[in-house]
Design an enzyme around this catalytic site. Structure first.
Site, mmCIF file in Angstrom:
data_model
loop_
_atom_site.group_PDB
_atom_site.id
_atom_site.type_symbol
_atom_site.label_atom_id
_atom_site.label_comp_id
_atom_site.label_asym_id
_atom_site.label_seq_id
_atom_site.Cartn_x
_atom_site.Cartn_y
_atom_site.Cartn_z
ATOM 1 N N HIS A 31 -1.895 1.319 7.811
ATOM 2 C CA HIS A 31 -3.292 1.431 7.372
ATOM 3 C C HIS A 31 -4.029 0.097 7.413
ATOM 4 C CE1 HIS A 31 -1.128 4.818 5.318
ATOM 5 N NE2 HIS A 31 -2.144 5.501 5.797
ATOM 6 N N HIS A 44 0.840 -1.193 0.000
ATOM 7 C CA HIS A 44 0.000 0.000 0.000
ATOM 8 C C HIS A 44 0.882 1.253 0.000
ATOM 9 C CE1 HIS A 44 -2.747 2.979 2.214
ATOM 10 N NE2 HIS A 44 -3.205 2.888 0.984
#
Lengths: 189, 302
Positions: free
Chosen positions: A128, A106
């Site tokens: 995250h 990510h």
């Protein structure tokens, strides 16, 4: 995004003319083999292959305990792990030895210490919360990454575990073998 | 060229030789690279079986190196917003013709960054943030990456798996997007038949006039999508509610115009806040039957 193909198209030469791409490929990576990939109908890209590098003796891997190694650059942190169940891309007698990048796909946060053996899962990423299934080629279980966790392609040579490539692009890089110092290849000079 | 692509040790040397010959023949460096690309591609493909080179030189594996195309300094740059949910995260579009990529140095690319980029950068290009599509017949790179300069949502380049893959839904003839409707269609007998937009608008106008004249606006309804909000829904909303003035209008996932949670608004609680600040300032957020992380990922993280 890319799929391998053997088909050439004349219109590619007329339309695309990837002069820059090919020239960069040749100049930057004189070693290794050339491979052609199709990125769209009539559009192809020339790239190279990876070096083969010995990373560990198979017998040194303990089930459920990640083993850290660097490949194909010294700046790429990866881990190999014996999952205890057969996995996509798994090697060894039980086809359960796999290896992946430690960089979350990510936004690149380190996934060290996040392995959950019970679920063959890496994550949640501390940044995250993305999670990846290591038994299914690092595919996203839940979260925000737009590609699977890059998997290190493994081979077994006798009792040795070899890294022979990376499936997927490592976070931060435009090219998995450019922008750092390569690890020493097997039998390399 | 066919020979030079097979031996790793002499490849660069041979290229250098060829370049010297080319230079003495009055060929510019740019044209030389163009010629090499054309010749080299043909040669490589000629020695390809299943897409892998049959080259036996070197100790490399058969795994291709993953790469992404980098936007050049003159790439077209456009701002956009993710259209998947009401949060509306900011993204940037970069467009440039295939074969005119930028380089890995900051001065050579439109992102102004050196590759590799650092952790938590808003400038990394995941392979799924890129696509190659035809624009006016020209193969074009289209890249949609998070906007690292947003001030309210998806700050610092944060992005969901949905927004991060926006470029993947662009139309291509060779993948699942080829199913996309190219024209309006009209239902005739058992078939949907492609028609032109002019005809479609005329038919809708004629039938609307007939329905309004004969049955009134109560018999004329509109069901429309609502995400991306005011900008993209303005025309349809204005047609339904001002021009036709029908009460039979419903957005998004609702059968009619009403609250997301009937009764909740009447009791003074907004089910769907209009301001992100409300979410950030809330002491308690109650959700039921839904994972906030899954459905409003960025808002949850922020």
């Amino acid at each position: 995004m890319t799929t391998k193909t053997e088909a050439s198209r004349r219109e590619f030469l007329q339309k695309a003319g990837i002069a820059g791409a090919l020239a960069v490929g040749i100049y930057a990576f004189p070693a290794g083999k050339q491979i052609v990939e199709a990125v769209a109908p009539g559009v192809q890209r020339v790239t190279r292959s990876y070096p083969k590098v010995k990373i560990a003796r198979l017998s040194a891997l303990e089930e459920g305990v990640p083993f850290d190694f660097l490949y194909p650059l010294l700046s790429h942190n990866n881990f190999a792990v014996k999952l205890g169940k057969a996995a996509v891309g798994g090697v060894g007698d039980d086809k359960d030895v796999v290896a992946f990048s430690y960089f979350c796909s990510h936004m690149g946060c380190p996934l060290n210490e996040q392995y959950k053996h019970k679920h063959s899962m890496m994550g949640p990423c501390p940044c995250h919360f993305s999670t990846f299934d290591l038994s299914k080629a690092g595919t996203l279980i839940l979260g925000q990454a737009t590609q699977s966790l890059p998997q290190i392609v493994l081979e077994v040579d006798g009792s040795d575990l070899l890294a022979v490539g990376v499936s997927g692009l490592v976070y931060g890089y435009a090219d998995n073998v450019t922008g750092g110092t390569p690890v020493k290849p097997l039998g390399g000079e | 060229m066919a020979n030079t692509s097979n031996t790793k040790g002499t490849l660069t040397d041979n290229l250098e030789d060829l370049w010297q010959h080319a230079k003495s023949a009055g060929i510019s460096r740019r044209n030389f690279l163009g010629l090499m690309a054309a010749g080299g591609t043909t040669a490589v493909i000629a020695t390809c079986g299943d897409g892998k080179s049959s080259d036996t030189a070197g100790d490399g594996s058969n795994v291709p190196v993953a790469q992404i195309a980098i936007p050049p300094t003159d790439a077209t740059i456009l701002p956009t917003a993710c259209d998947y949910c009401s949060v509306g995260c900011g993204y940037m579009i970069y467009k440039w013709p295939v074969g005119h990529d930028g380089g890995m140095k900051a001065a050579e690319n439109a992102l102004g960054v050196d590759f590799p980029v650092s952790t938590l950068s808003s400038k990394w290009i995941s392979p799924n943030m890129q696509n190659v599509v035809e624009i006016d017949g020209v193969p074009t790179n289209v890249m949609v990456i998070p906007d690292g300069d947003t001030k309210v949502v998806n700050k610092g380049g944060d992005h969901s798996v949905r927004g991060g893959t926006l470029s993947q839904k662009l139309y291509r003839k060779d993948n699942a997007t080829k199913d996309r409707l190219q024209h309006p269609q009209i239902h005739v007998g058992d078939e949907f038949i492609d028609i032109w937009w002019d005809d479609a608008v005329e038919i809708v106008a004629d039938i609307s006039t007939y329905v309004l004249d004969k049955y009134s606006e109560m018999a004329w309804g509109m069901k429309q999508y609502s995400y991306q909000y005011y900008e993209n829904t303005y025309a349809l909303t204005k047609l339904s509610r001002k021009s036709i003035a029908t009460p039979v209008w419903a957005p998004h996932d609702k059968p009619g115009e009403g609250s997301d949670t009937p009764g909740l608004s009447d009791s003074g609680i907004d089910a769907f806040s209009a301001a992100y600040q409300d979410w950030f300032d809330a002491d308690v957020i109650m959700v039921s039957g839904v994972s906030l992380y899954e459905s409003k990922t960025i808002l949850f993280n922020e």
